[in-house]
Design a protein around this motif. Structure first.
Motif, PDB file in Angstrom:
ATOM      1  N   UNK A 195       0.823  -1.186   0.000  1.00  0.00           N
ATOM      2  CA  UNK A 195       0.000   0.000   0.000  1.00  0.00           C
ATOM      3  C   UNK A 195       0.866   1.247   0.000  1.00  0.00           C
ATOM      4  N   UNK A 196       2.041   1.160   0.605  1.00  0.00           N
ATOM      5  CA  UNK A 196       2.907   2.330   0.671  1.00  0.00           C
ATOM      6  C   UNK A 196       3.452   2.720  -0.691  1.00  0.00           C
ATOM      7  N   UNK A 197       3.662   1.723  -1.558  1.00  0.00           N
ATOM      8  CA  UNK A 197       4.194   2.033  -2.876  1.00  0.00           C
ATOM      9  C   UNK A 197       3.137   2.614  -3.790  1.00  0.00           C
ATOM     10  N   UNK A 198       1.886   2.299  -3.548  1.00  0.00           N
ATOM     11  CA  UNK A 198       0.809   2.812  -4.379  1.00  0.00           C
ATOM     12  C   UNK A 198       0.590   2.033  -5.651  1.00  0.00           C
ATOM     13  N   UNK A 199       1.311   0.941  -5.825  1.00  0.00           N
ATOM     14  CA  UNK A 199       1.125   0.127  -7.023  1.00  0.00           C
ATOM     15  C   UNK A 199      -0.089  -0.767  -6.844  1.00  0.00           C
ATOM     16  N   UNK A 200      -0.886  -0.874  -7.880  1.00  0.00           N
ATOM     17  CA  UNK A 200      -2.096  -1.691  -7.841  1.00  0.00           C
ATOM     18  C   UNK A 200      -1.748  -3.169  -7.630  1.00  0.00           C
ATOM     19  N   UNK A 201      -0.673  -3.633  -8.256  1.00  0.00           N
ATOM     20  CA  UNK A 201      -0.293  -5.049  -8.113  1.00  0.00           C
ATOM     21  C   UNK A 201       0.084  -5.372  -6.671  1.00  0.00           C
ATOM     22  N   UNK A 202       0.745  -4.457  -5.991  1.00  0.00           N
ATOM     23  CA  UNK A 202       1.115  -4.686  -4.593  1.00  0.00           C
ATOM     24  C   UNK A 202      -0.121  -4.711  -3.703  1.00  0.00           C
ATOM     25  N   UNK A 203      -1.073  -3.848  -3.993  1.00  0.00           N
ATOM     26  CA  UNK A 203      -2.300  -3.822  -3.206  1.00  0.00           C
ATOM     27  C   UNK A 203      -3.104  -5.099  -3.437  1.00  0.00           C
ATOM     28  N   UNK A 204      -3.204  -5.530  -4.697  1.00  0.00           N
ATOM     29  CA  UNK A 204      -3.911  -6.788  -4.999  1.00  0.00           C
ATOM     30  C   UNK A 204      -3.250  -7.965  -4.309  1.00  0.00           C
ATOM     31  N   UNK A 205      -1.921  -8.017  -4.364  1.00  0.00           N
ATOM     32  CA  UNK A 205      -1.172  -9.100  -3.728  1.00  0.00           C
ATOM     33  C   UNK A 205      -1.492  -9.163  -2.238  1.00  0.00           C
ATOM     34  N   UNK A 206      -1.480  -8.025  -1.579  1.00  0.00           N
ATOM     35  CA  UNK A 206      -1.750  -7.983  -0.151  1.00  0.00           C
ATOM     36  C   UNK A 206      -3.186  -8.306   0.197  1.00  0.00           C
ATOM     37  N   UNK A 207      -4.117  -7.786  -0.573  1.00  0.00           N
ATOM     38  CA  UNK A 207      -5.535  -8.010  -0.279  1.00  0.00           C
ATOM     39  C   UNK A 207      -5.923  -9.460  -0.533  1.00  0.00           C
ATOM     40  N   UNK A 208      -5.506 -10.006  -1.652  1.00  0.00           N
ATOM     41  CA  UNK A 208      -5.888 -11.380  -1.982  1.00  0.00           C
ATOM     42  C   UNK A 208      -5.249 -12.372  -1.017  1.00  0.00           C
ATOM     43  N   UNK A 209      -3.937 -12.296  -0.843  1.00  0.00           N
ATOM     44  CA  UNK A 209      -3.282 -13.247   0.061  1.00  0.00           C
ATOM     45  C   UNK A 209      -3.652 -12.991   1.520  1.00  0.00           C
ATOM     46  N   UNK A 210      -3.768 -11.722   1.888  1.00  0.00           N
ATOM     47  CA  UNK A 210      -4.158 -11.400   3.257  1.00  0.00           C
ATOM     48  C   UNK A 210      -5.568 -11.856   3.573  1.00  0.00           C
ATOM     49  N   UNK A 211      -6.477 -11.678   2.630  1.00  0.00           N
ATOM     50  CA  UNK A 211      -7.853 -12.135   2.824  1.00  0.00           C
ATOM     51  C   UNK A 211      -7.944 -13.648   2.911  1.00  0.00           C
ATOM     52  N   UNK A 212      -7.203 -14.336   2.048  1.00  0.00           N
ATOM     53  CA  UNK A 212      -7.190 -15.797   2.095  1.00  0.00           C
ATOM     54  C   UNK A 212      -6.587 -16.295   3.404  1.00  0.00           C
ATOM     55  N   UNK A 213      -5.527 -15.651   3.856  1.00  0.00           N
ATOM     56  CA  UNK A 213      -4.901 -16.034   5.124  1.00  0.00           C
ATOM     57  C   UNK A 213      -5.846 -15.787   6.297  1.00  0.00           C
ATOM     58  N   UNK A 214      -6.559 -14.678   6.267  1.00  0.00           N
ATOM     59  CA  UNK A 214      -7.526 -14.384   7.315  1.00  0.00           C
ATOM     60  C   UNK A 214      -8.654 -15.408   7.329  1.00  0.00           C
ATOM     61  N   UNK A 215      -9.172 -15.766   6.157  1.00  0.00           N
ATOM     62  CA  UNK A 215     -10.248 -16.754   6.083  1.00  0.00           C
ATOM     63  C   UNK A 215      -9.790 -18.119   6.603  1.00  0.00           C
ATOM     64  N   UNK A 216      -8.593 -18.537   6.215  1.00  0.00           N
ATOM     65  CA  UNK A 216      -8.068 -19.815   6.704  1.00  0.00           C
ATOM     66  C   UNK A 216      -7.806 -19.777   8.214  1.00  0.00           C
ATOM     67  N   UNK A 217      -7.368 -18.636   8.711  1.00  0.00           N
ATOM     68  CA  UNK A 217      -7.110 -18.496  10.144  1.00  0.00           C
ATOM     69  C   UNK A 217      -8.406 -18.585  10.943  1.00  0.00           C
ATOM     70  N   UNK A 218      -9.462 -17.936  10.462  1.00  0.00           N
ATOM     71  CA  UNK A 218     -10.758 -18.001  11.145  1.00  0.00           C
ATOM     72  C   UNK A 218     -11.299 -19.423  11.114  1.00  0.00           C
TER      73      UNK A 218
END
Length: 98
Positions: free
Chosen positions: A1-24
């Motif tokens: 998010x700090x870089x402002x690149x769309x690919x970095x934001x997608x990477x974080x949101x998709x993997x972070x969301x999947x990790x959160x769902x698996x953790x729950x």
């Protein structure tokens, strides 16, 4: 998010969301007294991908922030690796202590 690149934001949101769902899912299974090896393996894989991304970022640009992020990611991968190793103490259930 700090870089402002769309690919970095997608990477974080998709993997972070999947990790959160698996953790729950893993936490709910644990509270029921069941194990969820599939969720644990998924968490380990996603954490490994995030660690490899942090490691490559550390190689390209060594700063305190990237070093700390890589260190934390490596610790998480080590935790999931330890969690997935076979248990040497038969008969122990989650939440029991000796």
């Amino acid at each position: 998010m700090l870089t402002g690149r769309i690919s970095a934001i997608r990477f974080g949101v998709i993997l972070g969301g999947a990790l959160l769902a698996l953790s729950v899912s893993s936490l709910r299974s644990y509270k029921r007294g069941e194990s969820s090896p599939l969720a644990s393996k998924g968490q380990a894989v996603i954490s490994s991908v995030m660690f490899s991304r942090a490691l490559s970022s550390l190689v390209l640009r060594t700063t305190l922030g990237t070093f700390i992020a890589t260190l934390v990611s490596g610790a998480v991968v080590a935790f999931y690796t330890y969690k997935l190793l076979p248990n040497d103490k038969p008969g122990l259930k989650p939440g029991t202590e000796n």
